[in-house]
Scaffold this motif. Structure first.
Motif, mmCIF file in Angstrom:
data_model
loop_
_atom_site.group_PDB
_atom_site.id
_atom_site.type_symbol
_atom_site.label_atom_id
_atom_site.label_comp_id
_atom_site.label_asym_id
_atom_site.label_seq_id
_atom_site.Cartn_x
_atom_site.Cartn_y
_atom_site.Cartn_z
ATOM 1 N N ARG A 195 2.109 0.915 8.927
ATOM 2 C CA ARG A 195 1.366 1.560 7.790
ATOM 3 C C ARG A 195 1.063 1.462 6.618
ATOM 4 O O ARG A 195 0.574 2.326 6.463
ATOM 5 C CB ARG A 195 0.569 2.921 8.850
ATOM 6 N N CYS A 196 2.325 0.770 5.761
ATOM 7 C CA CYS A 196 2.300 0.685 4.799
ATOM 8 C C CYS A 196 0.970 -0.137 3.494
ATOM 9 O O CYS A 196 0.204 -1.486 4.646
ATOM 10 C CB CYS A 196 3.497 -0.223 4.184
ATOM 11 N N SER A 197 0.906 0.052 2.543
ATOM 12 C CA SER A 197 -0.173 -0.517 2.259
ATOM 13 C C SER A 197 -0.219 -2.066 1.876
ATOM 14 O O SER A 197 1.003 -2.173 1.757
ATOM 15 C CB SER A 197 -0.809 0.179 0.727
ATOM 16 N N GLU A 198 -1.335 -2.514 2.090
ATOM 17 C CA GLU A 198 -1.209 -4.510 1.797
ATOM 18 C C GLU A 198 -0.326 -4.144 -0.087
ATOM 19 O O GLU A 198 0.315 -5.533 0.076
ATOM 20 C CB GLU A 198 -2.771 -4.737 2.016
ATOM 21 N N ASP A 243 10.155 11.200 4.054
ATOM 22 C CA ASP A 243 11.132 10.093 3.847
ATOM 23 C C ASP A 243 11.022 8.753 3.069
ATOM 24 O O ASP A 243 11.431 8.365 2.457
ATOM 25 C CB ASP A 243 11.906 10.074 5.171
ATOM 26 N N LYS A 244 10.237 8.153 4.177
ATOM 27 C CA LYS A 244 10.245 6.903 3.518
ATOM 28 C C LYS A 244 8.648 6.631 2.382
ATOM 29 O O LYS A 244 9.368 6.147 1.684
ATOM 30 C CB LYS A 244 9.321 6.567 4.626
ATOM 31 N N CYS A 245 8.249 8.250 2.445
ATOM 32 C CA CYS A 245 6.883 7.730 1.674
ATOM 33 C C CYS A 245 7.813 7.878 0.072
ATOM 34 O O CYS A 245 6.859 8.123 -1.022
ATOM 35 C CB CYS A 245 5.936 8.333 1.704
ATOM 36 N N SER A 246 8.747 9.268 -0.020
ATOM 37 C CA SER A 246 8.514 10.022 -0.507
ATOM 38 C C SER A 246 9.030 9.901 -2.067
ATOM 39 O O SER A 246 8.812 9.256 -3.216
ATOM 40 C CB SER A 246 8.991 11.295 -0.688
ATOM 41 N N SER A 247 10.442 8.108 -1.831
ATOM 42 C CA SER A 247 11.038 7.382 -2.897
ATOM 43 C C SER A 247 10.354 5.910 -2.812
ATOM 44 O O SER A 247 10.483 4.733 -3.415
ATOM 45 C CB SER A 247 12.046 7.018 -2.297
ATOM 46 N N CYS A 248 8.287 6.182 -2.515
ATOM 47 C CA CYS A 248 7.820 5.071 -2.351
ATOM 48 C C CYS A 248 7.258 4.684 -3.666
ATOM 49 O O CYS A 248 6.919 5.564 -3.783
ATOM 50 C CB CYS A 248 7.155 4.566 -0.788
ATOM 51 N N LYS A 249 7.361 3.606 -4.622
ATOM 52 C CA LYS A 249 6.303 3.617 -5.719
ATOM 53 C C LYS A 249 5.031 2.864 -5.225
ATOM 54 O O LYS A 249 4.468 3.455 -6.451
ATOM 55 C CB LYS A 249 7.276 2.070 -6.602
ATOM 56 N N ILE A 250 4.969 2.578 -4.347
ATOM 57 C CA ILE A 250 3.188 2.277 -4.286
ATOM 58 C C ILE A 250 2.462 3.701 -3.824
ATOM 59 O O ILE A 250 1.365 3.881 -3.379
ATOM 60 C CB ILE A 250 3.539 1.669 -2.572
ATOM 61 N N LEU A 251 3.328 4.922 -3.532
ATOM 62 C CA LEU A 251 2.900 6.090 -2.759
ATOM 63 C C LEU A 251 2.000 6.257 -3.938
ATOM 64 O O LEU A 251 0.677 6.943 -2.720
ATOM 65 C CB LEU A 251 3.354 7.083 -3.302
ATOM 66 N N PRO A 252 1.463 7.022 -4.797
ATOM 67 C CA PRO A 252 -0.179 7.147 -5.234
ATOM 68 C C PRO A 252 -0.925 6.070 -4.909
ATOM 69 O O PRO A 252 -2.503 6.956 -4.734
ATOM 70 C CB PRO A 252 0.842 6.711 -6.908
ATOM 71 N N CYS A 291 -1.161 4.723 -2.016
ATOM 72 C CA CYS A 291 -0.953 4.102 -0.565
ATOM 73 C C CYS A 291 -1.603 6.072 0.146
ATOM 74 O O CYS A 291 -2.234 5.950 0.998
ATOM 75 C CB CYS A 291 -0.164 4.122 -0.050
ATOM 76 N N MET A 292 -0.254 6.737 -0.808
ATOM 77 C CA MET A 292 -0.884 8.233 -0.086
ATOM 78 C C MET A 292 -0.723 7.956 1.799
ATOM 79 O O MET A 292 -0.547 9.022 1.964
ATOM 80 C CB MET A 292 -1.615 8.512 -0.479
ATOM 81 N N GLY A 293 0.373 7.490 2.045
ATOM 82 C CA GLY A 293 1.013 7.682 3.861
ATOM 83 C C GLY A 293 0.522 6.733 4.262
ATOM 84 O O GLY A 293 1.019 6.390 5.950
ATOM 85 N N GLY A 294 -0.580 6.437 3.827
ATOM 86 C CA GLY A 294 -1.074 4.752 4.750
ATOM 87 C C GLY A 294 -1.444 5.817 6.147
ATOM 88 O O GLY A 294 -2.319 6.843 6.076
ATOM 89 N N CYS A 295 -2.808 5.082 7.127
ATOM 90 C CA CYS A 295 -3.396 5.601 7.945
ATOM 91 C C CYS A 295 -2.492 6.479 8.528
ATOM 92 O O CYS A 295 -2.205 6.706 9.145
ATOM 93 C CB CYS A 295 -4.513 4.611 8.783
HETATM 94 S S1 SF4 Z 1 3.448 3.956 3.681
HETATM 95 FE FE1 SF4 Z 1 2.456 3.910 1.819
HETATM 96 S S2 SF4 Z 1 3.697 5.694 0.358
HETATM 97 FE FE2 SF4 Z 1 4.733 5.160 2.135
HETATM 98 S S3 SF4 Z 1 5.857 4.253 2.620
HETATM 99 FE FE3 SF4 Z 1 4.313 3.271 3.099
HETATM 100 S S4 SF4 Z 1 3.684 2.423 0.803
HETATM 101 FE FE4 SF4 Z 1 4.722 3.776 0.320
#
Ligand code: SF4
Ligand code: SF4
Length: 442
Positions: A410-413, A384-393, A395-399
């Motif tokens: 766990r979001c990307s810096e 839910d959280k990642c699918s609409s995130c513009k940083i997804l490519p 970060c790919m969901g973090g650690c």
């Molecule tokens: S974990 Fe990564 S992809 Fe998911 S919401 Fe945070 S920054 Fe976006």
């Protein structure tokens, strides 16, 4: 044609242009103002006639626009799965021992320390594992890990010789790195490691002497700072030293003093320096002492800038490239091995046999397959959280380990500093006058 969901546009007043970045393709470009205005009209009015043929070509090339029936999620998914299940690369993180000469206050392996030596059977099985894959491999990368890997140099000697021989015979690219506390890393060991194609050594110092020696003493409590710093000075022209400063709320105010001290040590332009984010992995440390990713990112950015301005190598000009898979934990052909031959997904699990998903010596071992699948089958596109995130490519969901442990932060810096990082990078490229094809000017 439609606009990508992964476009970022920022004013770039220095050049009187717009800085354009697409996180799905990692394209970076400077756009003339009139071109950007045309793009905006296209986007707002959904009318392609605002774009001339050359602009369409350039925007398509960077992935800023794409055919209407293409799904960017599907493109990313196919890339992720292709890389995740690729068998062209083999990545091995090998804990030569789970023993350590230091007793760091935040060590996530402290419950799993032991003196067990890697047996000849395990050594032979590791070689066999590489041999069995050799015909289909393009590259083998090894990370020597522990405990403290230098406590058992014989494992590194034996396996390095075998790996280099197999790679030479099969034309496989071989590289290695080591994560060491640095206490034993003298010049002669560094030279030996270099002979084994170890190109990078990550060594940790946690602050000026009085701070470091409290956080990273020998197991008997004795200080380590002076010896580690001396070793860095002695080896920095033999190995690429990446100096990590593990940082939390209790040492973050000491960073400037440490930097000053290193500056006085004649290490300028010789070493790379960066901050590590101390986390409460395996419940190893006080969560209250750990920084949030957001505050760590802010601190790390400021610190990288200082490191850069003081003439050291730093991550100040790091660029948000594509991620996927994230790390060893969600890659089919990467694994972490302990001295007994147990196989793990993640570095923080090593030694904790209940998280192991297999053994290279004991075929009857019933590993934690559910955990393995939880790592491997995760697709951030369904989250839910990642699918609409513009940083997804990026970060790919973090650690993955943070995710399976239920850690939300766990979001990307880049979630917190993307604009600044892109502006810095573009400024750097302009200074170098080398806007390459992938970083072109539209
Ligand atoms: S974990 Fe990564 S992809 Fe998911 S919401 Fe945070 S920054 Fe976006
Ligand atoms: S899962 Fe997280 S902690 Fe484990 S190896 Fe990957 S990035 Fe590191």
């Amino acid at each position: 044609m439609k606009a990508s969901n992964y476009n970022f546009f920022y004013d770039f007043p220095e050049e009187g242009k717009t800085l354009a970045y697409n996180s799905r393709t990692a394209a970076l470009a400077l756009m003339e103002k009139d071109k950007y205005d045309s793009y905006q009209k296209f986007q707002n009015e959904n009318d392609i006639t605002y774009l001339d043929a050359e602009l369409i070509k350039q925007l398509k090339l960077g992935g800023f626009i794409l055919d209407r029936d293409l799904s960017e999620i599907d493109i990313m998914k196919s890339r992720l799965l292709r890389n995740r299940y690729s068998t062209r690369q083999l990545g091995l993180t090998i804990a030569t021992t789970l023993n350590c000469n230091l007793g760091c206050i935040y060590c996530y392996e402290k419950d799993f320390r032991n003196n067990k030596k890697m047996s000849q059977e395990v050594l032979d099985k590791i070689v066999e594992l590489v041999m069995n894959q050799a015909k289909g491999l393009d590259s083998l990368s090894v990370c020597w890990y522990g405990g403290e890997p230098l406590l058992d140099m014989n494992v590194i000697r034996f396996l390095s010789n075998k790996f280099m021989q197999i790679c030479e015979e099969n034309k496989i690219e071989y590289s290695a790195s080591i994560i060491t506390n640095g206490y034993r890393l003298d010049r002669s060991l560094a030279e030996e490691l270099r002979g084994f194609k170890v190109f990078m050594a990550q060594v940790t110092i946690d602050g000026p002497k009085e701070i470091h020696d409290i956080r990273r003493p020998l197991v008997g409590g004795q200080p380590t700072f002076d010896k580690i710093l001396d070793n860095i000075k002695e080896t920095s022209d033999v190995l690429n030293i990446s100096l990590r400063i593990n940082t939390d709320t209790t040492n973050k105010d000491e960073l400037d003093d440490l930097l000053q001290l290193i500056k006085n040590s004649d290490l300028k332009e010789k070493i790379h320096i960066y901050l590590g984010h101390v986390k409460n992995s395996n419940d190893c440390y006080s969560k209250n002492s750990c920084m949030t990713t957001k505050s760590f990112t802010e601190l790390s950015y400021e610190f990288d800038e200082k490191v850069h301005n003081n003439g050291f190598h730093s991550g100040f000009y790091s660029f948000p490239n594509l991620t996927g898979p994230y790390c060893t934990a969600d890659s089919m052909n990467s694994m972490v091995l302990d001295p007994e031959g147990y196989i793990y997904n993640c570095w923080t699990e090593v030694g904790n046999v209940k998280d192991s998903y297999g053994s290279i010596v004991d075929e009857s071992f019933e590993g934690n397959i559910n955990l393995r699948l939880e790592y491997l089958l995760f697709e951030p596109f369904n989250n839910d959280k990642c699918s609409s995130c513009k940083i997804l490519p990026v970060c790919m969901g973090g650690c993955p380990n943070s995710r399976v442990s239920g850690e939300d932060d766990r979001c990307s810096e880049y979630k917190y500093n993307l604009q600044k990082k892109l502006e810095d990078y573009a400024t750097f490229l302009i200074k170098q006058s080398s806007m390459k094809e992938e970083h072109s000017i539209i």
